[in-house]
Design a protein around this motif. Structure first.
Motif, PDB file in Angstrom:
ATOM      1  N   GLU A 233       0.787  -1.281  -0.086  1.00 48.34           N
ATOM      2  CA  GLU A 233       0.087  -0.066  -0.123  1.00 48.34           C
ATOM      3  C   GLU A 233       0.784   1.163   0.146  1.00 48.34           C
ATOM      4  O   GLU A 233       0.453   2.394  -0.702  1.00 48.34           O
ATOM      5  N   ARG A 234       1.949   1.235   0.650  1.00 50.61           N
ATOM      6  CA  ARG A 234       2.727   2.484   0.695  1.00 50.61           C
ATOM      7  C   ARG A 234       3.560   2.453  -0.623  1.00 50.61           C
ATOM      8  O   ARG A 234       3.829   3.653  -1.080  1.00 50.61           O
ATOM      9  N   TYR A 235       4.192   1.272  -1.033  1.00 58.12           N
ATOM     10  CA  TYR A 235       4.850   1.431  -1.980  1.00 58.12           C
ATOM     11  C   TYR A 235       3.909   0.853  -3.561  1.00 58.12           C
ATOM     12  O   TYR A 235       4.103  -0.102  -3.630  1.00 58.12           O
ATOM     13  N   ASN A 236       3.191   1.736  -4.032  1.00 60.58           N
ATOM     14  CA  ASN A 236       1.990   1.605  -4.884  1.00 60.58           C
ATOM     15  C   ASN A 236       2.320   2.553  -6.191  1.00 60.58           C
ATOM     16  O   ASN A 236       1.823   3.707  -5.792  1.00 60.58           O
ATOM     17  N   PRO A 237       2.533   2.220  -7.270  1.00 56.55           N
ATOM     18  CA  PRO A 237       2.704   3.229  -8.416  1.00 56.55           C
ATOM     19  C   PRO A 237       1.427   3.725  -8.949  1.00 56.55           C
ATOM     20  O   PRO A 237       1.359   4.929  -9.453  1.00 56.55           O
ATOM     21  N   GLU A 238       0.265   2.935  -8.435  1.00 58.49           N
ATOM     22  CA  GLU A 238      -0.999   3.697  -8.625  1.00 58.49           C
ATOM     23  C   GLU A 238      -1.553   5.016  -7.959  1.00 58.49           C
ATOM     24  O   GLU A 238      -2.267   5.786  -8.264  1.00 58.49           O
ATOM     25  N   THR A 239      -0.890   4.984  -6.702  1.00 57.32           N
ATOM     26  CA  THR A 239      -1.129   6.076  -5.732  1.00 57.32           C
ATOM     27  C   THR A 239      -0.028   6.753  -5.147  1.00 57.32           C
ATOM     28  O   THR A 239      -0.233   7.692  -4.147  1.00 57.32           O
ATOM     29  N   ARG A 241       2.227   9.209  -4.242  1.00 57.11           N
ATOM     30  CA  ARG A 241       2.363  10.867  -4.181  1.00 57.11           C
ATOM     31  C   ARG A 241       3.537  11.320  -4.441  1.00 57.11           C
ATOM     32  O   ARG A 241       3.785  12.586  -4.889  1.00 57.11           O
ATOM     33  N   TYR A 242       4.658  10.573  -4.713  1.00 57.78           N
ATOM     34  CA  TYR A 242       6.245  11.088  -4.588  1.00 57.78           C
ATOM     35  C   TYR A 242       6.557  10.957  -6.191  1.00 57.78           C
ATOM     36  O   TYR A 242       7.485  11.486  -6.640  1.00 57.78           O
ATOM     37  N   ASN A 339      17.161   9.877   0.651  1.00 54.54           N
ATOM     38  CA  ASN A 339      15.682  10.421   0.408  1.00 54.54           C
ATOM     39  C   ASN A 339      14.638   9.624  -0.114  1.00 54.54           C
ATOM     40  O   ASN A 339      14.840   8.858  -1.165  1.00 54.54           O
ATOM     41  N   ASP A 340      13.767   9.131   0.744  1.00 55.41           N
ATOM     42  CA  ASP A 340      12.787   8.257   0.251  1.00 55.41           C
ATOM     43  C   ASP A 340      11.870   8.501  -0.887  1.00 55.41           C
ATOM     44  O   ASP A 340      11.858   7.715  -1.954  1.00 55.41           O
ATOM     45  N   GLY A 341      11.602   9.799  -1.125  1.00 60.20           N
ATOM     46  CA  GLY A 341      10.712  10.322  -2.197  1.00 60.20           C
ATOM     47  C   GLY A 341      11.711  10.093  -3.392  1.00 60.20           C
ATOM     48  O   GLY A 341      11.254   9.960  -4.527  1.00 60.20           O
ATOM     49  N   LEU A 342      13.014  10.351  -3.692  1.00 60.26           N
ATOM     50  CA  LEU A 342      13.729  10.234  -4.604  1.00 60.26           C
ATOM     51  C   LEU A 342      14.021   8.773  -4.973  1.00 60.26           C
ATOM     52  O   LEU A 342      14.011   8.302  -6.452  1.00 60.26           O
ATOM     53  N   ALA A 343      14.002   7.976  -3.997  1.00 61.45           N
ATOM     54  CA  ALA A 343      14.195   6.630  -4.104  1.00 61.45           C
ATOM     55  C   ALA A 343      12.953   6.061  -5.034  1.00 61.45           C
ATOM     56  O   ALA A 343      12.987   5.208  -5.996  1.00 61.45           O
ATOM     57  N   ALA A 348      10.338   4.312 -10.160  1.00 58.47           N
ATOM     58  CA  ALA A 348       9.390   4.487 -11.163  1.00 58.47           C
ATOM     59  C   ALA A 348       9.975   5.038 -12.675  1.00 58.47           C
ATOM     60  O   ALA A 348       9.334   4.946 -13.592  1.00 58.47           O
ATOM     61  N   GLY A 349      11.087   5.609 -12.588  1.00 59.00           N
ATOM     62  CA  GLY A 349      11.741   6.192 -13.753  1.00 59.00           C
ATOM     63  C   GLY A 349      12.813   5.502 -14.485  1.00 59.00           C
ATOM     64  O   GLY A 349      12.958   5.673 -15.490  1.00 59.00           O
TER      65      GLY A 349
END
Length: 487
Positions: A233-239, A241-242, A339-343, A348-349
């Motif tokens: 749920e926390r690591y979900n590319p569908e949702t 926000r990072y 940096n969790d957001g950058l990770a 994703a990229g």
């Protein structure tokens, strides 16, 4: 069952490695299954910035002639009770390292034992201890048979203070301490687990046993290997926000926006056709950084690839990676930070994710990367064997690329094969879909942990209870009713 997790880390409060993810996520799933699971960890100096912690402790205790306080709160965003071990030695804003590391965590382990013995408002049936920082807990709890201990090895390479040092800082007699803290814990715990089935086998060999392979073979009868999960749920590319554009396995066309955004953010050439490699890791020898340094320069020179690195660690590795990045402006970015957001944006990229580990007890980042459609390049070791299947182009099977020997040429060859496959977008897309369809949730792992807990308590473990099945969304067999027809 009443279970107290004792650990040095717990996401989202304190994280250095995969242990933090386990301690932060697994208790939530066990509570959903109806078990009373709580967490005991140090009150680090930086936690006041992240938590509303009551001023008054719920309990005062004494350990190793030191007074300490225990504060009660909850893991953020959950219903998991959290007990914080308060002592001035944990006031500095750090988790590990320092000349006092062995003493401070031995004190913490002693405090956890005192808490389990003497706290009257709640008594655990099981103390689930994690890594050497809690290794003395099973030793001290041997005298308390009504409280069982389970010791989980997240990384056998870190074994804690040796016996001569334990003699100096504890009252525990030498014959109860073993070779070092890790060895003492393994011998004393009722059950021992590792974070993947393959790693449980490997640590019984001289190649991976870190000089404890004989002991691991000796206690193999009480050794479990349970694969870590991921908080899906926390690591979900569908949702998530990072990331710039949310997507799933059926909307992979949207994923390209994340690649372009990552390239722009890190100063790389914005080009969807470039082979973008990513790595989120601790810069230590275990993670295969020495292999990477031997082959990355040549790979960058002979291909049009791009490379992104995020992490911190050994100063030598940090410096070497910085110097290499300077030789490839617009193609390499080295970010020495957490940096969790950058990770997540890297997952994703990037097109591929590198994990050429010398050994890997489980590895969580490769599972996170696959959740986001990032194809892993891994060495076949530990949990990487249990999570990544080598791509078979003839049968269109597998979802990653693997190499066996810890050799630069093997790693280089594997990278070249992956780079060549990237040039066939249709087949690459199918491989991404297979990777994203894998179930790495905690549900399956939680079932295995429940079976282990039941075994240590001597309970029947033939099947999960109905309430445990319902919590996991599994079908529940309803009792059959019979109809009697009068003749």
């Amino acid at each position: 069952m009443k279970i107290l997790f004792v650990a040095a880390e717990a996401v989202p409060l304190a994280k250095v490695g995969g242990m933090g993810d386990v301690v932060g996520a697994l208790p939530q799933f066990l509570r959903k299954m109806g078990h009373d699971v709580r967490v005991f960890m140090p009150y680090y100096g930086f936690l006041g910035d992240k938590l509303d912690i009551p001023e008054e402790p719920v309990w005062w205790g004494s350990a190793m002639f030191q007074e300490f306080a225990v504060y009660e709160t909850f893991l953020p965003g959950t219903d998991v009770p959290l007990y914080l071990f308060g002592h001035p030695v944990f006031d500095p804003r750090r988790i590990y390292y320092g000349e006092d590391e062995d003493w401070r965590f031995t004190l913490f382990a002693n405090g956890a034992s005192e808490f389990a013995w003497n706290y009257e408002d709640w008594k655990p049936e099981i103390l689930h201890c994690h890594d050497w920082h809690t290794g003395m807990v099973p030793v001290w709890m041997q005298e308390t048979p009504e409280i069982k201990t389970i010791f989980t090895i997240h990384n056998l390479a870190y074994q804690g203070p040796w016996r001569w040092r334990l003699d100096q800082i504890t009252w525990c007699p030498w014959y109860m301490q073993g070779h070092n803290t890790m060895a003492a814990a393994v011998q004393s715990a009722d059950l021992v687990s590792t974070v993947s089935p393959t790693y449980a086998k490997q640590i019984q060999t001289s190649a991976y046993g870190e000089n404890l392979d004989g002991l691991m073979s000796f206690i193999s009868g009480k050794l479990w290997g349970i694969l870590n999960g991921v908080d899906v749920e926390r690591y979900n590319p569908e949702t998530d926000r990072y990331i710039v554009e949310n997507f799933n396995a059926e909307t992979l066309d949207l994923r390209g926006a994340n690649k372009a955004a990552l390239q722009e953010e890190l100063g790389l050439e914005i080009n969807d056709g470039r082979f973008l490699m990513g790595m989120v890791t601790r810069l230590v020898e275990q993670k295969g950084i020495d292999l990477l340094l031997q082959i990355l320069d040549r790979f960058m020179a002979y291909t049009d690839a791009q490379f992104v690195l995020l992490g911190t660690g050994d100063r030598y590795y940090e410096t070497q990676m910085w110097h290499m990045a300077a030789r490839y402006p617009g193609r390499m970015s080295v970010q020495i930070l957490h940096n969790d957001g950058l990770a997540r944006r890297i997952y994703a990229g990037c097109d591929v994710f590198l994990m050429p580990s010398r050994f890997e007890p489980c590895g969580i980042t490769q599972m996170m990367a696959m959740r986001y459609g990032c194809i892993p390049i891994v060495r076949r070791t530990g949990g990487l064997v249990d999570t990544v299947k080598h791509h078979d182009p003839l049968n269109q099977d597998g979802w990653g690329y693997c190499f066996d020997r810890y050799e630069p040429l093997d790693f280089f060859t594997c990278m070249v094969r992956t780079w060549e496959s990237f040039r066939y977008p249709q087949y690459w897309r199918e491989m991404q879909k297979r990777a994203m369809s894998l179930d790495f949730s905690w549900d399956k792992s939680a079932q295995e942990y429940v079976r282990m807990y039941k075994q240590v308590l001597g309970l029947s473990q033939t099947d999960l209870l109905p309430e445990e099945k319902r919590a996991l969304g599994l079908p529940v067999d309803e009792p059959k009713t019979s109809t009697v027809t009068a003749s």
